[in-house]
Design a protein around this motif. Structure first.
Motif, PDB file in Angstrom:
ATOM      1  N   LEU A 245      69.207   0.148  27.366  1.00 58.07           N
ATOM      2  CA  LEU A 245      68.185  -0.036  28.389  1.00 58.07           C
ATOM      3  C   LEU A 245      68.810  -0.394  29.730  1.00 58.07           C
ATOM      4  CD1 LEU A 245      65.201  -0.211  29.147  1.00 58.07           C
ATOM      5  CD2 LEU A 245      65.223  -2.606  28.383  1.00 58.07           C
ATOM      6  N   SER A 246      69.835  -1.233  29.713  1.00 51.51           N
ATOM      7  CA  SER A 246      70.520  -1.607  30.960  1.00 51.51           C
ATOM      8  C   SER A 246      71.163  -0.391  31.611  1.00 51.51           C
ATOM      9  CB  SER A 246      71.574  -2.677  30.676  1.00 51.51           C
ATOM     10  OG  SER A 246      70.999  -3.823  30.099  1.00 51.51           O
ATOM     11  N   ALA A 247      71.771   0.474  30.802  1.00 50.61           N
ATOM     12  CA  ALA A 247      72.381   1.677  31.358  1.00 50.61           C
ATOM     13  C   ALA A 247      71.338   2.571  32.021  1.00 50.61           C
ATOM     14  CB  ALA A 247      73.124   2.445  30.255  1.00 50.61           C
ATOM     15  N   VAL A 248      70.173   2.709  31.379  1.00 54.27           N
ATOM     16  CA  VAL A 248      69.106   3.527  31.964  1.00 54.27           C
ATOM     17  C   VAL A 248      68.602   2.906  33.263  1.00 54.27           C
ATOM     18  CG1 VAL A 248      66.761   4.382  31.600  1.00 54.27           C
ATOM     19  CG2 VAL A 248      68.423   4.494  29.743  1.00 54.27           C
ATOM     20  N   VAL A 249      68.412   1.586  33.267  1.00 49.98           N
ATOM     21  CA  VAL A 249      67.912   0.915  34.476  1.00 49.98           C
ATOM     22  C   VAL A 249      68.909   1.037  35.619  1.00 49.98           C
ATOM     23  CG1 VAL A 249      67.299  -1.331  35.447  1.00 49.98           C
ATOM     24  CG2 VAL A 249      66.430  -0.663  33.203  1.00 49.98           C
ATOM     25  N   ILE A 250      70.205   0.848  35.321  1.00 51.16           N
ATOM     26  CA  ILE A 250      71.224   0.966  36.370  1.00 51.16           C
ATOM     27  C   ILE A 250      71.274   2.390  36.918  1.00 51.16           C
ATOM     28  CG2 ILE A 250      73.705   0.867  36.813  1.00 51.16           C
ATOM     29  CD1 ILE A 250      73.860  -1.451  34.832  1.00 51.16           C
ATOM     30  N   SER A 251      71.209   3.372  36.038  1.00 50.49           N
ATOM     31  CA  SER A 251      71.212   4.768  36.498  1.00 50.49           C
ATOM     32  C   SER A 251      69.999   5.058  37.362  1.00 50.49           C
ATOM     33  CB  SER A 251      71.236   5.712  35.285  1.00 50.49           C
ATOM     34  OG  SER A 251      72.375   5.488  34.492  1.00 50.49           O
ATOM     35  N   ALA A 252      68.824   4.596  36.925  1.00 48.60           N
ATOM     36  CA  ALA A 252      67.611   4.810  37.723  1.00 48.60           C
ATOM     37  C   ALA A 252      67.696   4.096  39.065  1.00 48.60           C
ATOM     38  CB  ALA A 252      66.395   4.330  36.943  1.00 48.60           C
ATOM     39  N   ALA A 253      68.312   2.924  39.088  1.00 45.34           N
ATOM     40  CA  ALA A 253      68.452   2.190  40.354  1.00 45.34           C
ATOM     41  C   ALA A 253      69.363   2.933  41.322  1.00 45.34           C
ATOM     42  CB  ALA A 253      68.998   0.781  40.080  1.00 45.34           C
ATOM     43  N   PHE A 254      70.482   3.463  40.810  1.00 51.86           N
ATOM     44  CA  PHE A 254      71.363   4.239  41.678  1.00 51.86           C
ATOM     45  C   PHE A 254      70.658   5.490  42.202  1.00 51.86           C
ATOM     46  CE2 PHE A 254      75.030   1.915  39.814  1.00 51.86           C
ATOM     47  CZ  PHE A 254      75.665   1.590  40.998  1.00 51.86           C
TER      48      PHE A 254
ATOM     49  N   MET B 188      73.446 -13.906   2.683  1.00 48.89           N
ATOM     50  CA  MET B 188      72.829 -12.620   2.983  1.00 48.89           C
ATOM     51  C   MET B 188      71.916 -12.714   4.191  1.00 48.89           C
ATOM     52  SD  MET B 188      74.162 -10.505   0.986  1.00 48.89           S
ATOM     53  CE  MET B 188      73.125  -9.160   1.479  1.00 48.89           C
ATOM     54  N   GLN B 189      71.229 -13.810   4.359  1.00 48.20           N
ATOM     55  CA  GLN B 189      70.359 -13.978   5.524  1.00 48.20           C
ATOM     56  C   GLN B 189      71.179 -13.990   6.823  1.00 48.20           C
ATOM     57  OE1 GLN B 189      67.010 -13.952   5.736  1.00 48.20           O
ATOM     58  NE2 GLN B 189      67.052 -13.399   3.547  1.00 48.20           N
ATOM     59  N   ARG B 190      72.369 -14.622   6.760  1.00 49.52           N
ATOM     60  CA  ARG B 190      73.237 -14.618   7.947  1.00 49.52           C
ATOM     61  C   ARG B 190      73.693 -13.193   8.272  1.00 49.52           C
ATOM     62  NH1 ARG B 190      75.518 -19.342   5.646  1.00 49.52           N
ATOM     63  NH2 ARG B 190      77.265 -18.076   4.839  1.00 49.52           N
ATOM     64  N   ARG B 191      74.045 -12.431   7.254  1.00 49.86           N
ATOM     65  CA  ARG B 191      74.465 -11.049   7.484  1.00 49.86           C
ATOM     66  C   ARG B 191      73.322 -10.227   8.078  1.00 49.86           C
ATOM     67  NH1 ARG B 191      77.229  -8.686   2.208  1.00 49.86           N
ATOM     68  NH2 ARG B 191      77.331  -6.902   3.635  1.00 49.86           N
ATOM     69  N   ILE B 192      72.127 -10.420   7.577  1.00 52.91           N
ATOM     70  CA  ILE B 192      70.974  -9.674   8.109  1.00 52.91           C
ATOM     71  C   ILE B 192      70.704 -10.067   9.554  1.00 52.91           C
ATOM     72  CG2 ILE B 192      68.480  -9.351   7.898  1.00 52.91           C
ATOM     73  CD1 ILE B 192      68.823  -9.609   4.863  1.00 52.91           C
ATOM     74  N   ARG B 193      70.800 -11.373   9.869  1.00 48.21           N
ATOM     75  CA  ARG B 193      70.562 -11.810  11.250  1.00 48.21           C
ATOM     76  C   ARG B 193      71.609 -11.233  12.191  1.00 48.21           C
ATOM     77  NH1 ARG B 193      69.073 -16.778   8.676  1.00 48.21           N
ATOM     78  NH2 ARG B 193      71.200 -17.562   8.940  1.00 48.21           N
ATOM     79  N   ARG B 194      72.882 -11.209  11.737  1.00 47.18           N
ATOM     80  CA  ARG B 194      73.931 -10.625  12.583  1.00 47.18           C
ATOM     81  C   ARG B 194      73.678  -9.127  12.815  1.00 47.18           C
ATOM     82  NH1 ARG B 194      77.509 -13.849   9.410  1.00 47.18           N
ATOM     83  NH2 ARG B 194      78.084 -11.989   8.182  1.00 47.18           N
ATOM     84  N   ARG B 195      73.220  -8.440  11.765  1.00 44.74           N
ATOM     85  CA  ARG B 195      72.957  -7.015  11.902  1.00 44.74           C
ATOM     86  C   ARG B 195      71.821  -6.766  12.902  1.00 44.74           C
ATOM     87  NH1 ARG B 195      71.551  -4.115   6.454  1.00 44.74           N
ATOM     88  NH2 ARG B 195      72.539  -6.080   5.898  1.00 44.74           N
ATOM     89  N   TYR B 196      70.748  -7.529  12.808  1.00 50.83           N
ATOM     90  CA  TYR B 196      69.629  -7.378  13.739  1.00 50.83           C
ATOM     91  C   TYR B 196      70.038  -7.754  15.174  1.00 50.83           C
ATOM     92  CZ  TYR B 196      66.427  -6.675   9.824  1.00 50.83           C
ATOM     93  OH  TYR B 196      65.785  -6.181   8.731  1.00 50.83           O
ATOM     94  N   SER B 197      70.875  -8.790  15.284  1.00 55.62           N
ATOM     95  CA  SER B 197      71.344  -9.183  16.621  1.00 55.62           C
ATOM     96  C   SER B 197      72.185  -8.070  17.248  1.00 55.62           C
ATOM     97  CB  SER B 197      72.163 -10.478  16.528  1.00 55.62           C
ATOM     98  OG  SER B 197      71.380 -11.530  16.031  1.00 55.62           O
ATOM     99  N   ALA B 198      73.045  -7.454  16.439  1.00 53.62           N
ATOM    100  CA  ALA B 198      73.850  -6.340  16.961  1.00 53.62           C
ATOM    101  C   ALA B 198      72.958  -5.181  17.392  1.00 53.62           C
ATOM    102  CB  ALA B 198      74.853  -5.885  15.902  1.00 53.62           C
ATOM    103  N   GLU B 199      71.896  -4.909  16.634  1.00 53.36           N
ATOM    104  CA  GLU B 199      70.981  -3.818  17.003  1.00 53.36           C
ATOM    105  C   GLU B 199      70.254  -4.136  18.302  1.00 53.36           C
ATOM    106  OE1 GLU B 199      67.195  -1.352  15.116  1.00 53.36           O
ATOM    107  OE2 GLU B 199      68.249  -2.872  13.943  1.00 53.36           O
ATOM    108  N   ARG B 200      69.824  -5.388  18.484  1.00 53.46           N
ATOM    109  CA  ARG B 200      69.144  -5.769  19.723  1.00 53.46           C
ATOM    110  C   ARG B 200      70.085  -5.655  20.914  1.00 53.46           C
ATOM    111  NH1 ARG B 200      66.711  -9.709  16.301  1.00 53.46           N
ATOM    112  NH2 ARG B 200      68.313 -11.222  16.901  1.00 53.46           N
ATOM    113  N   ARG B 201      71.352  -6.093  20.714  1.00 52.37           N
ATOM    114  CA  ARG B 201      72.317  -5.981  21.814  1.00 52.37           C
ATOM    115  C   ARG B 201      72.554  -4.516  22.185  1.00 52.37           C
ATOM    116  NH1 ARG B 201      74.928 -10.154  18.911  1.00 52.37           N
ATOM    117  NH2 ARG B 201      76.343  -8.628  17.936  1.00 52.37           N
ATOM    118  N   PHE B 202      72.624  -3.659  21.186  1.00 45.10           N
ATOM    119  CA  PHE B 202      72.829  -2.235  21.464  1.00 45.10           C
ATOM    120  C   PHE B 202      71.638  -1.657  22.239  1.00 45.10           C
ATOM    121  CE2 PHE B 202      72.510   2.261  20.307  1.00 45.10           C
ATOM    122  CZ  PHE B 202      73.759   2.708  20.720  1.00 45.10           C
TER     123      PHE B 202
END
Length: 422
Positions: A39-48, A20-34
């Motif tokens: 944030l990257s999309a916003v930064v790229i748009s602002a840069a353009f 269960m701890q592995r599943r929770i870590r994977r879920r949090y990692s997916a949320e951080r990546r999202f």
């Protein structure tokens, strides 16, 4: 039923287990990546966006600045045989028959030598003509003028000319016969063949007249259509077809509306070509579906309790709509209208189809006079060979962006001012 409950595992989930701890870590990692991707999309748009604004402002700011060269004209010594009394009595007719251009060239040769006329813009004599019209008595003596420099010297001042032109500009600057300042002609003039004397006012006025026609037609028809479809129209297949048609029209490419305007307003109705009234009619057809959709959504957002309360105290259906529903839906309607108008302001393709790409050397005087608009003017200048038009194109883009930002800012203000929270 008892068999079903018997198959359920009553053992509670062990959240402290390694699985269960592995599943929770994977879920949090997916949320951080999202979050990181967002944030990257916003930064790229602002840069353009920042790159666009910096590039436009960097190139266009020079379009608002003009280089000028001093010229002293001794009118009695020139071949300009023009009497001050003739100018006072006959005005433009007397000036039209005078060789003011020749007098300017003659004075330039006398002051700077044979190369003198090349230091000044081809339309520099127009400034002298305007000054004579304002004060004819200057023809009796010597007068000092600051006239627009030639395109080559103007580019030399801005560091974009060949070395020989920059050397000439430096020599004239060292002699104290040059100066720079705000290019007022760019804000008050119209199109021209010489980039040193072109102006944006003609196209800006054409845009204002075209947008006025568009608003006067699209807004009332679009709002009334939205009111009918949302409040009065019966729910049947015909209204369903109308709704689908309106949604499809909002997604039709703008050049199709240009072809429609060409076929109907020019070929059938024989309206004047390249006129703001035709451009406004064409853009009104394009903007109307957007206003209808925005109006319907705004009307639909008004709570039904408002209608029920008004009907409960004896108000008629028309009073309910125009005294209660429309005032509450007005912020959304105005916001959608201004956004649709901003889209119409930036359109080029439909206006090219109806002939609003002509060379217009004077601002339009009315809705039926030949005119052009800001996007088309930018398109025409971008196609010019002379490098002087490059900065003028960027400066015109700055004016257009300022116009669009002003309209969007007005939409935000109206939305915040009249917004109601339920």
């Amino acid at each position: 039923m008892s068999d079903t409950f018997d198959r359920v595992d009553p053992t509670p989930t062990d959240w402290s287990s390694e699985a269960m701890q592995r599943r929770i870590r994977r879920r949090y990692s997916a949320e951080r990546r999202f979050k990181l991707l967002g944030l990257s999309a916003v930064v790229i748009s602002a840069a353009f966006l920042a790159f666009l604004l910096v590039t436009m402002v960097g190139n266009g700011a020079r379009g608002f600045v003009q280089a000028e060269v001093r010229l002293d004209i001794d009118f009695p010594r020139t071949d300009l045989f023009l009497d001050p009394s003739a100018v006072e009595n006959f005005g433009e007719q007397a000036l039209a028959n005078a060789d003011i251009d020749g007098a300017v060239r003659q004075a330039a040769v006398a002051q700077y030598g044979e190369a003198g006329p090349t230091y000044f813009s081809q339309a520099a004599w127009l400034s002298v003509r305007s000054a004579i019209g304002d004060d004819p008595q200057m023809l009796r003596g010597t007068r000092t003028f600051w006239l627009p420099a030639s395109n080559m010297l103007d580019m030399a001042y801005k560091g974009q000319a060949p070395p020989d032109a920059e050397a000439t500009w430096q020599r004239l600057s060292d002699a104290g016969v040059t100066r720079t300042g705000l290019n007022a002609t760019f804000l008050t003039g119209a199109d021209a063949t010489d980039p040193t004397v072109v102006g944006i006012w003609g196209a800006f006025k054409g845009s204002l007249l075209t947008m006025a026609v568009t608003l006067l037609l699209a807004f009332p028809i679009g709002v009334l259509s939205a009111v009918y479809l949302e409040e009065y129209a019966p729910r049947n297949r015909w209204t369903d077809m109308i709704e689908v048609s309106i949604n499809n029209l909002a997604a039709v490419p703008s050049i199709i509306f240009g072809l429609l305007g060409l076929a109907v307003f020019l070929n059938v109705m024989h309206l004047p070509r390249s006129a703001p009234v035709v451009g406004g009619l064409t853009l009104a057809l394009m903007t109307m579906p957007v206003i209808v959709i925005a109006g319907r959504n705004a009307i639909k957002a008004v709570p039904p309790s408002i209608r029920d309360a008004a009907l409960g105290i004896g108000a008629s259906r028309v009073q309910v709509v125009f005294h209660h529903v429309l005032p509450l839906a007005l912020p959304g309607i105005l916001t959608g209208t201004i956004i649709g108008m901003a889209r119409a302001l930036g359109e080029t393709a439909p206006l090219l189809m109806i002939g609003m790409r002509a060379f217009i050397a004077s601002p339009p005087g009315g809705f039926t006079d030949p005119a052009t608009v800001l996007p088309v003017q930018i398109f025409l200048w971008s196609d010019e060979v002379s490098r002087g038009f490059v900065e003028k194109t960027s400066a015109a883009i700055i004016v257009l962006l300022a116009f669009l930002l002003a309209m969007n800012g007005l939409a935000i203000y109206l939305r915040n001012k009249f917004e109601r929270r339920w």
